[in-house]
Each structure stands twice: as C-alpha cells, then as structure tokens.
Design a protein around this motif. Structure first.
Motif, PDB file in Angstrom:
ATOM      1  N   CYS A 220      42.349 -99.426 -42.349  1.00  0.00           N
ATOM      2  CA  CYS A 220      42.911 -98.703 -43.478  1.00  0.00           C
ATOM      3  C   CYS A 220      42.729 -97.212 -43.261  1.00  0.00           C
ATOM      4  O   CYS A 220      41.751 -96.785 -42.641  1.00  0.00           O
ATOM      5  CB  CYS A 220      42.202 -99.134 -44.765  1.00  0.00           C
ATOM      6  N   VAL A 221      43.672 -96.437 -43.789  1.00  0.00           N
ATOM      7  CA  VAL A 221      43.572 -94.980 -43.803  1.00  0.00           C
ATOM      8  C   VAL A 221      43.857 -94.516 -45.223  1.00  0.00           C
ATOM      9  O   VAL A 221      44.818 -94.976 -45.841  1.00  0.00           O
ATOM     10  CB  VAL A 221      44.579 -94.328 -42.825  1.00  0.00           C
ATOM     11  N   THR A 222      43.004 -93.624 -45.731  1.00  0.00           N
ATOM     12  CA  THR A 222      43.229 -93.067 -47.061  1.00  0.00           C
ATOM     13  C   THR A 222      43.276 -91.552 -46.979  1.00  0.00           C
ATOM     14  O   THR A 222      42.713 -90.942 -46.064  1.00  0.00           O
ATOM     15  CB  THR A 222      42.107 -93.454 -48.045  1.00  0.00           C
ATOM     16  N   LEU A 223      43.946 -90.955 -47.959  1.00  0.00           N
ATOM     17  CA  LEU A 223      43.953 -89.502 -48.145  1.00  0.00           C
ATOM     18  C   LEU A 223      43.672 -89.246 -49.610  1.00  0.00           C
ATOM     19  O   LEU A 223      44.419 -89.716 -50.481  1.00  0.00           O
ATOM     20  CB  LEU A 223      45.300 -88.898 -47.764  1.00  0.00           C
ATOM     21  N   SER A 224      42.584 -88.542 -49.900  1.00  0.00           N
ATOM     22  CA  SER A 224      42.242 -88.179 -51.274  1.00  0.00           C
ATOM     23  C   SER A 224      42.340 -86.668 -51.429  1.00  0.00           C
ATOM     24  O   SER A 224      41.841 -85.910 -50.588  1.00  0.00           O
ATOM     25  CB  SER A 224      40.830 -88.633 -51.635  1.00  0.00           C
ATOM     26  N   VAL A 225      42.976 -86.254 -52.521  1.00  0.00           N
ATOM     27  CA  VAL A 225      43.185 -84.844 -52.819  1.00  0.00           C
ATOM     28  C   VAL A 225      42.512 -84.541 -54.159  1.00  0.00           C
ATOM     29  O   VAL A 225      42.807 -85.208 -55.159  1.00  0.00           O
ATOM     30  CB  VAL A 225      44.693 -84.519 -52.886  1.00  0.00           C
ATOM     31  N   PRO A 226      41.607 -83.548 -54.192  1.00  0.00           N
ATOM     32  CA  PRO A 226      40.929 -83.248 -55.449  1.00  0.00           C
ATOM     33  C   PRO A 226      41.882 -82.624 -56.466  1.00  0.00           C
ATOM     34  O   PRO A 226      42.851 -81.961 -56.105  1.00  0.00           O
ATOM     35  CB  PRO A 226      39.836 -82.254 -55.043  1.00  0.00           C
ATOM     36  N   ARG A 227      41.586 -82.896 -57.759  1.00  0.00           N
ATOM     37  CA  ARG A 227      42.383 -82.355 -58.857  1.00  0.00           C
ATOM     38  C   ARG A 227      41.523 -82.383 -60.111  1.00  0.00           C
ATOM     39  O   ARG A 227      40.526 -83.099 -60.171  1.00  0.00           O
ATOM     40  CB  ARG A 227      43.641 -83.188 -59.064  1.00  0.00           C
TER      41      ARG A 227
ATOM     42  N   SER B 255      40.887 -86.915 -67.840  1.00  0.00           N
ATOM     43  CA  SER B 255      40.168 -87.077 -69.103  1.00  0.00           C
ATOM     44  C   SER B 255      39.342 -85.850 -69.484  1.00  0.00           C
ATOM     45  O   SER B 255      39.017 -85.664 -70.646  1.00  0.00           O
ATOM     46  CB  SER B 255      39.266 -88.311 -69.056  1.00  0.00           C
ATOM     47  N   ASP B 256      38.987 -85.018 -68.498  1.00  0.00           N
ATOM     48  CA  ASP B 256      38.205 -83.814 -68.768  1.00  0.00           C
ATOM     49  C   ASP B 256      38.518 -82.795 -67.674  1.00  0.00           C
ATOM     50  O   ASP B 256      37.990 -82.883 -66.566  1.00  0.00           O
ATOM     51  CB  ASP B 256      36.720 -84.148 -68.785  1.00  0.00           C
ATOM     52  N   SER B 257      39.373 -81.834 -67.995  1.00  0.00           N
ATOM     53  CA  SER B 257      39.859 -80.886 -66.978  1.00  0.00           C
ATOM     54  C   SER B 257      38.758 -79.994 -66.401  1.00  0.00           C
ATOM     55  O   SER B 257      38.984 -79.300 -65.414  1.00  0.00           O
ATOM     56  CB  SER B 257      40.986 -80.026 -67.546  1.00  0.00           C
TER      57      SER B 257
ATOM     58  N   SER C 202      38.328 -84.787 -60.133  1.00  0.00           N
ATOM     59  CA  SER C 202      38.614 -86.163 -59.760  1.00  0.00           C
ATOM     60  C   SER C 202      39.447 -86.098 -58.485  1.00  0.00           C
ATOM     61  O   SER C 202      39.496 -85.048 -57.839  1.00  0.00           O
ATOM     62  CB  SER C 202      39.369 -86.858 -60.897  1.00  0.00           C
ATOM     63  N   SER C 203      40.116 -87.165 -58.126  1.00  0.00           N
ATOM     64  CA  SER C 203      40.985 -87.113 -56.953  1.00  0.00           C
ATOM     65  C   SER C 203      42.085 -88.152 -57.072  1.00  0.00           C
ATOM     66  O   SER C 203      41.952 -89.142 -57.780  1.00  0.00           O
ATOM     67  CB  SER C 203      40.181 -87.335 -55.665  1.00  0.00           C
ATOM     68  N   THR C 204      43.160 -87.876 -56.366  1.00  0.00           N
ATOM     69  CA  THR C 204      44.266 -88.823 -56.240  1.00  0.00           C
ATOM     70  C   THR C 204      44.247 -89.323 -54.799  1.00  0.00           C
ATOM     71  O   THR C 204      44.129 -88.531 -53.869  1.00  0.00           O
ATOM     72  CB  THR C 204      45.609 -88.144 -56.559  1.00  0.00           C
ATOM     73  N   THR C 205      44.380 -90.639 -54.631  1.00  0.00           N
ATOM     74  CA  THR C 205      44.244 -91.239 -53.306  1.00  0.00           C
ATOM     75  C   THR C 205      45.490 -92.019 -52.916  1.00  0.00           C
ATOM     76  O   THR C 205      45.996 -92.814 -53.701  1.00  0.00           O
ATOM     77  CB  THR C 205      43.013 -92.164 -53.269  1.00  0.00           C
TER      78      THR C 205
END
Length: 122
Positions: free
Chosen positions: A38-45, A49-51, A55-58
């Motif tokens: 498996c390969v994942t890419l997570s990008v912080p954002r 729920s609390d800006s 968190s991250s989107t993967t």
C-alpha cells in the motif's frame, strides 16, 4: 533519516523515514516477506471540527489482495497531523500464517513505532 525496528514474538516491524525538503517519506516493512502492499499520501489541513487543530486528508493506493491499507493510513495520518507535513507511506508487512492475536499485536507495535517516530522528528 530515522531507522527504527520494534518486535514482539514473531512480529517484527521496521520504519525508515526520509525528509525530502519539508515533506516526509516513510517505508514500513516487516514479517517474513516485506513488500509494497500500500502507498498513502497524507496532507495536513485544519481540522473540520476545530480549525485550531491540525488533521489530515489521506489518499490510498492499495495493491489487490493486500491488507496493508489500515496500517499505512494510520501511520500516514498520525505523522501528517502531528508534524504538519505532507507524508507518503509505503507499507508491506507479511507474516506467514498470522493469527488474529498477531494482527492485533502488529497494530499495537505500529502505534508504538509511530509515537517513537513523532518524538524523534519533532
């Protein structure tokens, strides 16, 4: 570069990290037949729920017949959120005739390994 290995019983997991500019690449391998499952890419954002929190989107690319996606997603999202970095994880852990208890042990080891990586990379 960080190179950490943790093991209990038949389960052995290794993580190698590479900083690429401000981004992080992690290779997780282990067991009897390490591979790329498996390969994942997570990008912080900002968290939805609390800006004020990160968190991250993967995104996930999983090889057919492999079940490394849950492990890779966990590590990728946790590192991305805690370090506020783009994180790519390749993961491939295979243990012959693994039991349910050993699968749970593998997940626990990955959590410990991830926390150790965070401590070293902060």
């Amino acid at each position: 570069m960080q190179d950490l290995t943790i093991e209990r019983g038949r389960i052995k997991v290794n993580a190698k990290t590479f900083l690429i500019g401000e981004d992080l690449c992690v290779i997780i391998s282990g067991g009897d037949a390490p591979h790329i499952g498996c390969v994942t890419l997570s990008v912080p954002r900002p968290s939805l729920s609390d800006s004020s929190e990160i968190s991250s989107t993967t995104s996930i690319l999983n090889l057919i017949g492999h079940k490394d996606d849950e492990a890779a997603r966990y590590v990728s999202q946790k590192l991305s959120s805690k370090l506020s970095k783009n994180v790519v994880v390749t993961c491939g852990i295979h243990v012959d005739n693994i039991t349910v208890e050993e699968i749970n042990e593998t997940i626990d080891l990955l959590k410990v390994l991830t926390n150790r990586l965070i401590e070293k990379l902060i």
